[in-house]
Design a protein around this motif. Structure first.
Motif, PDB file in Angstrom:
ATOM      1  N   SER A  81       0.813  -1.228   0.000  1.00  9.64           N
ATOM      2  CA  SER A  81       0.000   0.000   0.000  1.00  9.64           C
ATOM      3  C   SER A  81       0.842   1.271   0.000  1.00  9.64           C
ATOM      4  O   SER A  81       0.353   2.331  -0.372  1.00  9.64           O
ATOM      5  N   GLY A  82       2.084   1.171   0.471  1.00 15.78           N
ATOM      6  CA  GLY A  82       2.904   2.367   0.636  1.00 15.78           C
ATOM      7  C   GLY A  82       2.653   3.066   1.952  1.00 15.78           C
ATOM      8  O   GLY A  82       3.323   4.052   2.276  1.00 15.78           O
ATOM      9  N   HIS A  83       1.717   2.580   2.754  1.00 13.85           N
ATOM     10  CA  HIS A  83       1.376   3.199   4.040  1.00 13.85           C
ATOM     11  C   HIS A  83       2.244   2.609   5.150  1.00 13.85           C
ATOM     12  O   HIS A  83       1.794   1.816   5.961  1.00 13.85           O
ATOM     13  N   ARG A  84       3.482   3.006   5.141  1.00 10.67           N
ATOM     14  CA  ARG A  84       4.501   2.429   6.028  1.00 10.67           C
ATOM     15  C   ARG A  84       4.447   2.999   7.438  1.00 10.67           C
ATOM     16  O   ARG A  84       3.919   4.078   7.667  1.00 10.67           O
ATOM     17  N   PRO A 108      -2.798   6.250   5.743  1.00 10.68           N
ATOM     18  CA  PRO A 108      -3.694   5.656   6.730  1.00 10.68           C
ATOM     19  C   PRO A 108      -3.126   4.349   7.283  1.00 10.68           C
ATOM     20  O   PRO A 108      -2.461   3.602   6.572  1.00 10.68           O
ATOM     21  N   ALA A 109      -3.415   4.093   8.547  1.00 10.09           N
ATOM     22  CA  ALA A 109      -2.957   2.852   9.173  1.00 10.09           C
ATOM     23  C   ALA A 109      -3.876   1.680   8.855  1.00 10.09           C
ATOM     24  O   ALA A 109      -3.436   0.538   8.773  1.00 10.09           O
ATOM     25  N   CYS A 110      -5.156   1.966   8.669  1.00  9.47           N
ATOM     26  CA  CYS A 110      -6.145   0.902   8.492  1.00  9.47           C
ATOM     27  C   CYS A 110      -6.310   0.526   7.023  1.00  9.47           C
ATOM     28  O   CYS A 110      -6.288   1.391   6.142  1.00  9.47           O
ATOM     29  N   HIS A 111      -6.544  -0.750   6.785  1.00 11.08           N
ATOM     30  CA  HIS A 111      -6.758  -1.220   5.416  1.00 11.08           C
ATOM     31  C   HIS A 111      -8.020  -0.630   4.794  1.00 11.08           C
ATOM     32  O   HIS A 111      -8.194  -0.663   3.583  1.00 11.08           O
ATOM     33  N   THR A 130     -16.677   6.562  13.343  1.00 16.12           N
ATOM     34  CA  THR A 130     -16.134   7.912  13.354  1.00 16.12           C
ATOM     35  C   THR A 130     -15.117   7.991  12.220  1.00 16.12           C
ATOM     36  O   THR A 130     -14.352   7.064  11.995  1.00 16.12           O
ATOM     37  N   GLY A 131     -15.118   9.066  11.503  1.00 12.46           N
ATOM     38  CA  GLY A 131     -14.244   9.200  10.340  1.00 12.46           C
ATOM     39  C   GLY A 131     -12.861   9.694  10.648  1.00 12.46           C
ATOM     40  O   GLY A 131     -11.989   9.703   9.790  1.00 12.46           O
ATOM     41  N   ASN A 132     -12.613  10.102  11.860  1.00  8.14           N
ATOM     42  CA  ASN A 132     -11.345  10.735  12.180  1.00  8.14           C
ATOM     43  C   ASN A 132     -10.772  10.163  13.464  1.00  8.14           C
ATOM     44  O   ASN A 132     -11.422  10.254  14.511  1.00  8.14           O
ATOM     45  N   ALA A 133      -9.576   9.616  13.394  1.00 12.32           N
ATOM     46  CA  ALA A 133      -8.936   9.069  14.592  1.00 12.32           C
ATOM     47  C   ALA A 133      -8.767  10.138  15.651  1.00 12.32           C
ATOM     48  O   ALA A 133      -8.728   9.851  16.841  1.00 12.32           O
ATOM     49  N   GLY A 134      -8.659  11.383  15.240  1.00 14.08           N
ATOM     50  CA  GLY A 134      -8.498  12.482  16.187  1.00 14.08           C
ATOM     51  C   GLY A 134      -9.723  12.700  17.061  1.00 14.08           C
ATOM     52  O   GLY A 134      -9.653  13.406  18.060  1.00 14.08           O
ATOM     53  N   ASP A 135     -10.868  12.096  16.681  1.00 16.25           N
ATOM     54  CA  ASP A 135     -12.093  12.260  17.476  1.00 16.25           C
ATOM     55  C   ASP A 135     -11.961  11.673  18.882  1.00 16.25           C
ATOM     56  O   ASP A 135     -12.732  12.009  19.752  1.00 16.25           O
TER      57      ASP A 135
END
Length: 137
Positions: A81-84, A108-111, A130-135
């Motif tokens: 994915s390139g999401h290292r 992103p960390a999640c698949h 929730t769409g944002n981990a910051g929530d």
């Protein structure tokens, strides 16, 4: 034994990494839970599993590698994915049965494409996305 010694030790006490790895409490499948956390925000990104080879590779290369239980092989985060995840720091919990990986997450960390795998939030008798981990950091 190493973790009981560390538990009673003063700050800055040091033991060899090899001794600690030998003392980890691997489960029956030779795995240990690894939690990835964004190093600068504290956001919890994901939980995955590591075997000894994945842990040793991660510590040697500073690129996070897990064990894929579904594929039964090493899983180098972001290889396709390139999401290292770049390792900033690794920590072991007090009794040696979990690892905390402080990482610099690229993408992103999640698949699912979300920033964190922990996007299903309990609200009373419902679970809401929730769409944002910051929530919830």
């Amino acid at each position: 034994m190493v973790f009981s010694i560390l538990e009673r030790s003063a700050d800055q006490t040091a033991v060899s990494l090899e001794e600690v790895i030998r003392s980890l409490r691997w489960n029956g499948d030779g795995l240990i839970a690894a939690v990835a956390q964004q190093h600068d925000t504290g956001a919890v990104l994901m939980l995955a599993w590591m075997n000894e080879d994945a842990l040793v590779e991660t510590l040697a290369t500073q690129r996070v590698c897990y064990w894929s239980r579904s594929r039964q092989q090493l899983w180098r985060k972001g290889e396709t994915s390139g999401h290292r995840q770049q390792l900033v720091e690794a920590r072991f919990d007090c009794d040696g049965d979990a690892i905390l990986l402080l990482v610099d997450q690229v993408g992103p960390a999640c698949h699912t494409g979300r920033p964190s795998c922990f996007y299903n939030v309990v609200h009373g008798r419902e679970v809401r996305v929730t769409g944002n981990a910051g929530d919830f950091v």
